[in-house]
Write a protein that holds these residues in place. Sequence first.
Motif, PDB file in Angstrom:
ATOM      1  N   VAL A 103       0.832  -1.196   0.000  1.00 54.66           N
ATOM      2  CA  VAL A 103       0.000   0.000   0.000  1.00 54.66           C
ATOM      3  C   VAL A 103       0.871   1.252   0.000  1.00 54.66           C
ATOM      4  CG1 VAL A 103      -1.924  -1.106   1.200  1.00 54.66           C
ATOM      5  CG2 VAL A 103      -0.188   0.109   2.524  1.00 54.66           C
ATOM      6  N   ALA A 104       0.276   2.326  -0.486  1.00 53.26           N
ATOM      7  CA  ALA A 104       0.882   3.647  -0.401  1.00 53.26           C
ATOM      8  C   ALA A 104      -0.096   4.563   0.301  1.00 53.26           C
ATOM      9  CB  ALA A 104       1.202   4.185  -1.792  1.00 53.26           C
ATOM     10  N   THR A 105       0.413   5.475   1.111  1.00 52.20           N
ATOM     11  CA  THR A 105      -0.459   6.417   1.800  1.00 52.20           C
ATOM     12  C   THR A 105       0.106   7.822   1.656  1.00 52.20           C
ATOM     13  OG1 THR A 105       0.639   6.357   3.978  1.00 52.20           O
ATOM     14  CG2 THR A 105      -0.989   4.630   3.506  1.00 52.20           C
ATOM     15  N   ILE A 106      -0.805   8.788   1.733  1.00 47.79           N
ATOM     16  CA  ILE A 106      -0.392  10.187   1.774  1.00 47.79           C
ATOM     17  C   ILE A 106      -1.278  10.913   2.769  1.00 47.79           C
ATOM     18  CG2 ILE A 106      -1.814  10.777  -0.247  1.00 47.79           C
ATOM     19  CD1 ILE A 106       0.300  12.907  -0.929  1.00 47.79           C
ATOM     20  N   ALA A 107      -0.646  11.587   3.706  1.00 46.43           N
ATOM     21  CA  ALA A 107      -1.341  12.457   4.648  1.00 46.43           C
ATOM     22  C   ALA A 107      -1.089  13.882   4.208  1.00 46.43           C
ATOM     23  CB  ALA A 107      -0.828  12.228   6.070  1.00 46.43           C
ATOM     24  N   LEU A 108      -2.142  14.565   3.818  1.00 44.33           N
ATOM     25  CA  LEU A 108      -2.030  15.931   3.296  1.00 44.33           C
ATOM     26  C   LEU A 108      -2.802  16.867   4.202  1.00 44.33           C
ATOM     27  CD1 LEU A 108      -2.210  17.139  -0.341  1.00 44.33           C
ATOM     28  CD2 LEU A 108      -3.781  18.128   1.318  1.00 44.33           C
ATOM     29  N   ASP A 109      -2.152  17.936   4.641  1.00 42.86           N
ATOM     30  CA  ASP A 109      -2.768  18.919   5.525  1.00 42.86           C
ATOM     31  C   ASP A 109      -2.985  20.219   4.755  1.00 42.86           C
ATOM     32  OD1 ASP A 109      -3.607  20.631   7.495  1.00 42.86           O
ATOM     33  OD2 ASP A 109      -2.071  20.048   8.939  1.00 42.86           O
ATOM     34  N   PRO A 110      -4.224  20.484   4.295  1.00 53.99           N
ATOM     35  CA  PRO A 110      -4.461  21.725   3.551  1.00 53.99           C
ATOM     36  C   PRO A 110      -4.218  22.980   4.385  1.00 53.99           C
ATOM     37  CG  PRO A 110      -6.260  20.154   3.226  1.00 53.99           C
ATOM     38  CD  PRO A 110      -5.422  19.639   4.354  1.00 53.99           C
ATOM     39  N   ARG A 111      -4.281  22.861   5.715  1.00 52.36           N
ATOM     40  CA  ARG A 111      -4.100  24.034   6.572  1.00 52.36           C
ATOM     41  C   ARG A 111      -2.670  24.563   6.489  1.00 52.36           C
ATOM     42  NH1 ARG A 111      -6.115  20.782  11.724  1.00 52.36           N
ATOM     43  NH2 ARG A 111      -4.731  19.321  10.612  1.00 52.36           N
ATOM     44  N   THR A 112      -1.715  23.674   6.353  1.00 48.02           N
ATOM     45  CA  THR A 112      -0.303  24.058   6.358  1.00 48.02           C
ATOM     46  C   THR A 112       0.380  23.809   5.017  1.00 48.02           C
ATOM     47  OG1 THR A 112       0.349  21.872   7.151  1.00 48.02           O
ATOM     48  CG2 THR A 112      -0.112  23.564   8.816  1.00 48.02           C
ATOM     49  N   ARG A 113      -0.352  23.242   4.070  1.00 49.40           N
ATOM     50  CA  ARG A 113       0.198  22.844   2.763  1.00 49.40           C
ATOM     51  C   ARG A 113       1.374  21.863   2.925  1.00 49.40           C
ATOM     52  NH1 ARG A 113      -0.569  28.673   0.456  1.00 49.40           N
ATOM     53  NH2 ARG A 113      -2.437  28.425  -0.841  1.00 49.40           N
ATOM     54  N   ARG A 114       1.261  20.993   3.907  1.00 44.13           N
ATOM     55  CA  ARG A 114       2.275  19.955   4.079  1.00 44.13           C
ATOM     56  C   ARG A 114       1.702  18.607   3.644  1.00 44.13           C
ATOM     57  NH1 ARG A 114       4.718  19.371   9.841  1.00 44.13           N
ATOM     58  NH2 ARG A 114       6.086  17.940   8.685  1.00 44.13           N
ATOM     59  N   ARG A 115       2.571  17.714   3.198  1.00 43.01           N
ATOM     60  CA  ARG A 115       2.154  16.366   2.840  1.00 43.01           C
ATOM     61  C   ARG A 115       3.288  15.394   3.115  1.00 43.01           C
ATOM     62  NH1 ARG A 115       2.054  17.108  -3.831  1.00 43.01           N
ATOM     63  NH2 ARG A 115       3.404  18.924  -3.802  1.00 43.01           N
ATOM     64  N   MET A 116       2.905  14.230   3.607  1.00 52.09           N
ATOM     65  CA  MET A 116       3.852  13.174   3.918  1.00 52.09           C
ATOM     66  C   MET A 116       3.386  11.887   3.258  1.00 52.09           C
ATOM     67  SD  MET A 116       6.280  14.347   5.916  1.00 52.09           S
ATOM     68  CE  MET A 116       6.583  15.800   6.948  1.00 52.09           C
ATOM     69  N   ARG A 117       4.333  11.171   2.668  1.00 47.64           N
ATOM     70  CA  ARG A 117       4.009   9.903   2.016  1.00 47.64           C
ATOM     71  C   ARG A 117       4.684   8.759   2.759  1.00 47.64           C
ATOM     72  NH1 ARG A 117       4.900  11.608  -4.262  1.00 47.64           N
ATOM     73  NH2 ARG A 117       4.801   9.352  -4.650  1.00 47.64           N
ATOM     74  N   LEU A 118       3.934   7.682   2.952  1.00 51.64           N
ATOM     75  CA  LEU A 118       4.445   6.503   3.640  1.00 51.64           C
ATOM     76  C   LEU A 118       3.936   5.280   2.904  1.00 51.64           C
ATOM     77  CD1 LEU A 118       4.645   5.870   7.453  1.00 51.64           C
ATOM     78  CD2 LEU A 118       3.698   4.121   5.943  1.00 51.64           C
ATOM     79  N   ASN A 119       4.866   4.467   2.410  1.00 49.46           N
ATOM     80  CA  ASN A 119       4.525   3.264   1.650  1.00 49.46           C
ATOM     81  C   ASN A 119       5.074   2.039   2.362  1.00 49.46           C
ATOM     82  OD1 ASN A 119       3.803   5.265  -0.164  1.00 49.46           O
ATOM     83  ND2 ASN A 119       5.466   4.840  -1.582  1.00 49.46           N
ATOM     84  N   GLY A 120       4.388   0.912   2.227  1.00 52.62           N
ATOM     85  CA  GLY A 120       4.887  -0.310   2.841  1.00 52.62           C
ATOM     86  C   GLY A 120       3.925  -1.464   2.687  1.00 52.62           C
ATOM     87  N   GLU A 121       3.998  -2.376   3.631  1.00 48.91           N
ATOM     88  CA  GLU A 121       3.194  -3.595   3.589  1.00 48.91           C
ATOM     89  C   GLU A 121       2.143  -3.549   4.694  1.00 48.91           C
ATOM     90  OE1 GLU A 121       4.403  -7.987   4.683  1.00 48.91           O
ATOM     91  OE2 GLU A 121       5.050  -7.536   2.627  1.00 48.91           O
ATOM     92  N   LEU A 122       0.929  -3.943   4.362  1.00 45.32           N
ATOM     93  CA  LEU A 122      -0.209  -3.815   5.266  1.00 45.32           C
ATOM     94  C   LEU A 122      -0.522  -5.127   5.973  1.00 45.32           C
ATOM     95  CD1 LEU A 122      -3.534  -1.998   4.670  1.00 45.32           C
ATOM     96  CD2 LEU A 122      -3.635  -4.466   5.038  1.00 45.32           C
ATOM     97  N   GLN A 123      -0.924  -4.985   7.232  1.00 45.75           N
ATOM     98  CA  GLN A 123      -1.492  -6.105   7.980  1.00 45.75           C
ATOM     99  C   GLN A 123      -2.791  -5.628   8.626  1.00 45.75           C
ATOM    100  OE1 GLN A 123       1.993  -5.237   8.989  1.00 45.75           O
ATOM    101  NE2 GLN A 123       2.551  -6.429   7.185  1.00 45.75           N
ATOM    102  N   PRO A 124      -3.900  -6.340   8.407  1.00 46.56           N
ATOM    103  CA  PRO A 124      -5.162  -5.955   9.049  1.00 46.56           C
ATOM    104  C   PRO A 124      -5.083  -6.141  10.566  1.00 46.56           C
ATOM    105  CG  PRO A 124      -5.509  -7.520   7.250  1.00 46.56           C
ATOM    106  CD  PRO A 124      -4.043  -7.515   7.543  1.00 46.56           C
ATOM    107  N   THR A 125      -5.850  -5.337  11.288  1.00 47.62           N
ATOM    108  CA  THR A 125      -5.990  -5.480  12.736  1.00 47.62           C
ATOM    109  C   THR A 125      -7.476  -5.449  13.074  1.00 47.62           C
ATOM    110  OG1 THR A 125      -5.931  -3.085  13.162  1.00 47.62           O
ATOM    111  CG2 THR A 125      -3.809  -4.241  13.082  1.00 47.62           C
ATOM    112  N   GLU A 126      -7.795  -5.707  14.328  1.00 48.54           N
ATOM    113  CA  GLU A 126      -9.193  -5.663  14.740  1.00 48.54           C
ATOM    114  C   GLU A 126      -9.781  -4.268  14.575  1.00 48.54           C
ATOM    115  OE1 GLU A 126      -9.841  -7.152  18.624  1.00 48.54           O
ATOM    116  OE2 GLU A 126      -9.135  -9.193  18.166  1.00 48.54           O
ATOM    117  N   ALA A 127      -8.934  -3.246  14.756  1.00 50.61           N
ATOM    118  CA  ALA A 127      -9.429  -1.870  14.689  1.00 50.61           C
ATOM    119  C   ALA A 127      -9.274  -1.240  13.316  1.00 50.61           C
ATOM    120  CB  ALA A 127      -8.703  -1.009  15.727  1.00 50.61           C
TER     121      ALA A 127
END
Length: 297
Positions: A103-127
């Motif tokens: 999976v790939a993820t991106i957290a983008l904050d329009p308030r500050t115009r910042r964005r962080m990308r984090l990619n890796g392997e996923l494992q499901p959890t109960e939550a």
Amino acid sequence: MGAPGIYHEGSRAVQDRAGVRDLADHVGRAVGDGIKPVAAFLELQPLLVVGAAAPDTGRVWASVLAGRPGFVRATGPHRMSVTGRLGPGDPLEGALATDGTPVATIALDPRTRRRMRLNGELQPTEAGFVVTAERVFANCPKYIQRRESYELLPERSAGTPRHGHELTEAQRAFVASADTFFLATVHDGHAEVSHRGGLPGFVRADSARALSWQDYAGNAMFLTLGNLAVDPRAGLLFLDWTTGTTLQVTGEGCTEFTADGERRVRFTVSEVTETPGAVPLRWSEPEPSPANPPVRT
């Protein structure tokens, strides 16, 4: 992780065509696999975009999760935990419930115009799920429209997803009015998801089965266009920042290079999912990025 470890032949080919290999190597040195530098940023975000290939069809999609800040958090030096699940009928529902999904993820904050990308392997959890990070890096604030505030609307509930194989007239208008979308791609068991922004009209719905947009100058890494060069599968996510409606489109993309050095991506639609009220957030009106180029007709 240095630059040689993050670029494959597709990215290198686009970098060489654009004449930016040295710059890409410099930028690539900032890519790591540790979450600590972005942990505080992640825990402030109410929105996370996820990109992956659906395990049943192989089609690539981008989806979005939302919640109170803290629903995304670092739970180890290389581990991001997400509390929550995609709604029924989301094209990536199965992928986020499958152990080992890239999976790939991106957290983008329009308030500050910042964005962080984090990619890796996923494992499901109960939550929800956790991602073991392989790549963590920031992108510049270019083309992010500032939205100063948001409201969390727990009473908003997602409507029934509407599925199709081409864009309706209303969906084409949705695309034409967008100032932001997210683009998921894959290559050799890895995923990327990136942000694209501009003035409304920067992405065009040329027909019910065709979209296109100019690829603006960015960080010179060409991770997304590099993936498209070797694997055309891609997924787009459009978000109505007021109503929370999402428009997800999957298909194939290719990049056209013009004689003057510009790039245009052309995307062929295979499948469409529209979900009313999918995101329980209502953002303030946008302030356009000062980097946005004029829209060409």
